[in-house]
Design an enzyme around this catalytic site. Structure first.
Site, short mmCIF file in Angstrom:
data_model
loop_
_atom_site.label_atom_id
_atom_site.label_comp_id
_atom_site.label_asym_id
_atom_site.label_seq_id
_atom_site.Cartn_x
_atom_site.Cartn_y
_atom_site.Cartn_z
N CYS A 266 3.91 2.80 0.04
CA CYS A 266 2.46 2.63 0.19
C CYS A 266 1.76 3.86 0.54
O CYS A 266 1.92 3.89 2.02
CB CYS A 266 2.03 1.31 0.92
N CYS A 269 -0.46 3.36 3.60
CA CYS A 269 0.33 2.94 4.86
C CYS A 269 0.88 4.03 5.30
O CYS A 269 0.79 4.42 6.73
CB CYS A 269 1.65 2.28 4.48
#
Length: 368
Positions: A266, A269
């Site tokens: 991600c 993230c």
């Protein structure tokens, strides 16, 4: 991959699916073969951010011109052609708006062409005769998102969502279209943050959304999200750490807990990792734990990533069990939670480590 079909009374057709393609036969075959033309160049989601806006606009014009030409040479019924030209226009508007919403921004400045705003403003002219064309409703919603984004408004997700609803109500007259956009965006807000609506957002929903099935879905989501409100018991978890030791939320009772739901693949993230490390350094030895819970499918890849990045805090892995995410009503990552010393939610949709208000909130916690 979605497929589009045309149904018309008195013009039956049959279809078969071979080699990832549809083949139509019968009176209505020509229209459907046109709609599912296999060799038409496509616009893909990654095009919105993979290439510059100028390149994207060139590709968009090229693709749409080819579609117009395919329609022209297909020699189809005039009634269909009229509707299809509208649909193609809405498809183009949707792509243009999506490039604004999802496009790359470098050095805090986008590379949008000067005529983009004017083009988008032209795209919000409503047409009640187009209501039955799904792309019409979808494009109107996406264009409103793009226009709001181009205003570069400051504020929370709630504030920006609320402004989109206000602009929708002031822009359109067709109550069906207003209902569609209001319902779609209010529900998206609630699902993204796993919270209920309050104040003006709830009032707008109640005033404009009247279809029983939509109201019921809204009320059900409100009830489901109440368990995530401040003061409610936090959803418990038990997951293994980097050494295989089982760690539970109850192990942290008496301490605050800042939870990061993430994955190695991600991008957003990963972008938060440096800021998370700074928070961990700021509060080292104080009355708070920083817990990162990975939803990676591969535990080996997760372990390798954590070790290579020398990630701090407490690192846990879900082991492919999505029940925790489901209990949180989680539809995306990263997602952050703040839990108090008694194991209750302070904020089930906490701000990100990179958000300056996160540090302020943590510093002001009682007994931190």
């Amino acid at each position: 991959m979605p497929y589009v079909i045309w149904l018309e009374a008195g013009k039956p057709w049959t279809a078969r699916f071979e080699g990832n393609r549809w083949f139509f036969e019968g009176v209505g075959a020509n229209v459907n073969n046109y709609l599912n033309k296999y060799d038409v160049e496509q616009i893909y989601f990654i095009d919105y951010y993979r290439i510059t806006n100028r390149e994207f606009r060139e590709k968009l014009d090229r693709v749409m011109n080819k579609r117009e030409e395919a329609l022209r040479v297909a020699s189809l019924d005039s009634g269909f052609v009229k509707q299809e030209r509208k649909r193609l226009r809405y498809i183009k508007n949707n792509h243009l708006a999506s490039a604004v919403v999802y496009g790359e921004v470098e050095d805090r400045e986008s590379d949008l062409l000067e005529d983009t705003y004017a083009e988008l403003q032209k795209a919000v002219i409503e047409d009640t005769t187009s209501w039955e064309i799904p792309e019409y409703r979808e494009s109107m919603d996406r264009v409103m998102h793009a226009l709001i984004r181009m205003k570069e408004l400051k504020g929370s997700f709630y504030d920006i969502s609320l402004e989109l609803l206000r602009q929708t109500i002031s822009t359109f007259k067709d109550e069906r279209l207003i209902e569609y956009i209001v319902n779609k965006n209010v529900m998206a807000y609630m699902k993204a943050l796993s919270v209920g609506t309050t104040g003006e957002m709830d009032s707008i929903f109640r005033n404009w959304v009247h279809q029983p099935i939509l109201v019921e879905a809204y009320d059900n989501l409100c009830r489901a999200n109440r368990k995530l409100e401040k003061g409610q018991p936090a959803v418990p978890f038990t997951f293994p750490d980097i050494n295989g030791k089982e760690i539970s939320l109850s192990d942290f009772k008496g301490k605050y807990v800042y939870v990061d739901l993430w994955a190695t693949w991600c991008g957003p993230c990963n972008a938060e990792i440096p800021s998370l490390k700074k928070l961990e350094e700021e509060f080292q030895g104080r009355n708070i734990y920083f817990v990162s819970i990975s939803c990676d499918k591969s535990q080996d890849e997760w372990e390798k990533f954590v070790k290579e990045r020398q990630m701090g805090g407490i690192q846990l892995h879900m082991r492919g069990d999505n029940k925790y995410m489901e209990e949180l009503g989680n539809n995306g990552i990263p997602r952050f939670l703040l839990i108090d010393r008694e194991g209750n939610f302070i904020d089930a949709s906490m701000s990100r480590p990179s958000d300056p208000k996160t540090l302020k909130i943590l510093r002001e916690l009682e007994g931190i």
